[in-house]
Design an enzyme around this catalytic site. Sequence first.
Site, PDB file in Angstrom:
ATOM      1  N   ASP A 130       0.844  -1.200   0.000  1.00  0.00           N
ATOM      2  CA  ASP A 130       0.000   0.000   0.000  1.00  0.00           C
ATOM      3  C   ASP A 130       0.881   1.253   0.000  1.00  0.00           C
ATOM      4  OD1 ASP A 130      -1.959   1.869   0.319  1.00  0.00           O
ATOM      5  OD2 ASP A 130      -2.873   0.940   2.075  1.00  0.00           O
ATOM      6  N   HIS A 179      -9.987  -0.773  -7.271  1.00  0.00           N
ATOM      7  CA  HIS A 179      -9.738   0.356  -6.366  1.00  0.00           C
ATOM      8  C   HIS A 179      -8.709   1.311  -6.969  1.00  0.00           C
ATOM      9  CE1 HIS A 179      -8.891   2.728  -2.860  1.00  0.00           C
ATOM     10  NE2 HIS A 179      -7.642   2.315  -2.815  1.00  0.00           N
TER      11      HIS A 179
HETATM   12  C1  HEM Z   1      -3.997   2.625  -4.278  1.00  0.00           C
HETATM   13  C2  HEM Z   1      -5.293   0.160  -0.321  1.00  0.00           C
HETATM   14  C3  HEM Z   1      -8.490   3.639   0.823  1.00  0.00           C
HETATM   15  C4  HEM Z   1      -6.658   6.347  -2.739  1.00  0.00           C
HETATM   16  C5  HEM Z   1      -4.117   1.636  -3.339  1.00  0.00           C
HETATM   17  C6  HEM Z   1      -3.430   0.360  -3.385  1.00  0.00           C
HETATM   18  C7  HEM Z   1      -3.776  -0.303  -2.262  1.00  0.00           C
HETATM   19  C8  HEM Z   1      -4.714   0.508  -1.517  1.00  0.00           C
HETATM   20  C9  HEM Z   1      -3.283  -1.672  -1.819  1.00  0.00           C
HETATM   21  C10 HEM Z   1      -2.497  -0.099  -4.513  1.00  0.00           C
HETATM   22  C11 HEM Z   1      -1.072   0.246  -4.299  1.00  0.00           C
HETATM   23  C12 HEM Z   1      -0.765   1.705  -4.213  1.00  0.00           C
HETATM   24  O1  HEM Z   1      -0.593   2.379  -5.225  1.00  0.00           O
HETATM   25  O2  HEM Z   1      -0.737   2.196  -3.099  1.00  0.00           O
HETATM   26  C13 HEM Z   1      -6.265   0.905   0.335  1.00  0.00           C
HETATM   27  C14 HEM Z   1      -6.955   0.470   1.541  1.00  0.00           C
HETATM   28  C15 HEM Z   1      -7.852   1.448   1.857  1.00  0.00           C
HETATM   29  C16 HEM Z   1      -7.727   2.493   0.856  1.00  0.00           C
HETATM   30  C17 HEM Z   1      -6.687  -0.835   2.273  1.00  0.00           C
HETATM   31  C18 HEM Z   1      -8.841   1.518   2.976  1.00  0.00           C
HETATM   32  C19 HEM Z   1      -9.459   0.476   3.451  1.00  0.00           C
HETATM   33  C20 HEM Z   1      -8.294   4.667  -0.051  1.00  0.00           C
HETATM   34  C21 HEM Z   1      -9.021   5.903  -0.048  1.00  0.00           C
HETATM   35  C22 HEM Z   1      -8.489   6.674  -1.055  1.00  0.00           C
HETATM   36  C23 HEM Z   1      -7.450   5.906  -1.693  1.00  0.00           C
HETATM   37  C24 HEM Z   1     -10.154   6.260   0.933  1.00  0.00           C
HETATM   38  C25 HEM Z   1      -8.841   8.078  -1.505  1.00  0.00           C
HETATM   39  C26 HEM Z   1      -9.848   8.778  -1.088  1.00  0.00           C
HETATM   40  C27 HEM Z   1      -5.762   5.578  -3.436  1.00  0.00           C
HETATM   41  C28 HEM Z   1      -4.979   6.062  -4.563  1.00  0.00           C
HETATM   42  C29 HEM Z   1      -4.232   4.983  -5.032  1.00  0.00           C
HETATM   43  C30 HEM Z   1      -4.560   3.864  -4.158  1.00  0.00           C
HETATM   44  C31 HEM Z   1      -4.955   7.481  -5.116  1.00  0.00           C
HETATM   45  C32 HEM Z   1      -3.248   4.972  -6.203  1.00  0.00           C
HETATM   46  C33 HEM Z   1      -3.956   4.830  -7.505  1.00  0.00           C
HETATM   47  C34 HEM Z   1      -2.960   4.818  -8.662  1.00  0.00           C
HETATM   48  O3  HEM Z   1      -2.458   3.740  -8.983  1.00  0.00           O
HETATM   49  O4  HEM Z   1      -2.683   5.900  -9.177  1.00  0.00           O
HETATM   50  N1  HEM Z   1      -4.906   1.689  -2.194  1.00  0.00           N
HETATM   51  N2  HEM Z   1      -6.751   2.124  -0.043  1.00  0.00           N
HETATM   52  N3  HEM Z   1      -7.358   4.696  -1.071  1.00  0.00           N
HETATM   53  N4  HEM Z   1      -5.477   4.265  -3.212  1.00  0.00           N
HETATM   54 FE1  HEM Z   1      -6.168   3.170  -1.690  1.00  0.00          FE
END
Ligand code: HEM
Length: 322
Positions: free
Chosen positions: A156, A229
Amino acid sequence: MSGKNWDRVPIDAQSVDAPLSTAAIFLVVTVGSDQAALSAAASVLGELDDLVKNVGFRDLSGRLSCIAGIGAGLWNRLSPSRRPRELKPFAPIEGAAHSAPSTPGDLLFHIRAERPDMCFELERILLDALGASVSVADEVSGFRYFDARDLLGFVDGTANPTGLDLPASALVGDEDGDFAGGSYVVVQKYLHDMAAWKETPTHVQEEIIGRTKIDNIEIDDDDKPRKSHKSLATIEDDAGNEYDILRDNMPFGRPGQNEFGTYFIGYTRYLWVIEKMLQRMYVGEPPGAYDRLLDFSTPHTGTTFFAPTRPMLQKLVEGVGE
Ligand code: HEM
């Protein structure tokens, strides 16, 4: 403060660009409604840097840092006439299947260090200093989990901006010159349904997140009816420009209480970018095709803050009478 250039902005920033740490505490408090509480809280904010130094100097390799964010309600009390252009309380979201609540918070302290004891010590000293002027709304101690994985088992934080992209994504620029160098901060405390997640086959988990689980490779889902996501959280304007945010999510939990969580924290130059991410996650794109991560993750808090630069913070609290 107006007329700043990007390459000069980060110098004044509270440590938004501090490297991901092995430990963090997210402390959210509300400030009492009377003038005495406001003055007491303002004076602690004024000496925050010294408090961080007092603890941080005891082990410089611990890299202790603390960012203070100020909620819209408290900002209005401190500076009714001048406020960051987009600052407003977290807007709750009602999706067809999942909703995101808005919860109270006047101040956020995002404390980071390589040692949990340093985070603990700063939180203790901070709360001692704030005393009866505040009530604790929420307090979470997070830890780095192996190779920066969340408790769902995925890496993450990979897509975070780096280098010059970091200030360009996370810090306000000339578009709101008086507040340049500050950052909008959105937090949400999520709890996971681990039993249901464990029953979900790995290839489905990977489709939900948009990356492979073991080696963290992006999965292209442009042609899929149901976006991952990762894709729902990718924001582009009509001209195809992508808008990133800076995330420093941390796992937390108490296995004995069946508590397994992710504390989401996002820093952004434009608040609308995080709002749009949340809309796409909860309402879906197209509407109805919401983020299936939410079938396994429930938000229990949701609060928006603005983290001003150090000089801005000093100016803000100087004006508050004793
Ligand atoms: C990408 C987990 C909530 C925004 C990701 C990734 C994971 C992850 C594993 C892929 C790897 C990375 O690029 O970091 C989670 C979990 C969450 C959560 C476990 C809550 C339970 C959120 C929320 C937002 C968010 C609430 C925004 C309001 C993003 C963004 C990316 C991302 C901007 C990157 C997208 C890209 O590849 O450009 N998240 N996330 N995440 N997440 Fe989350």
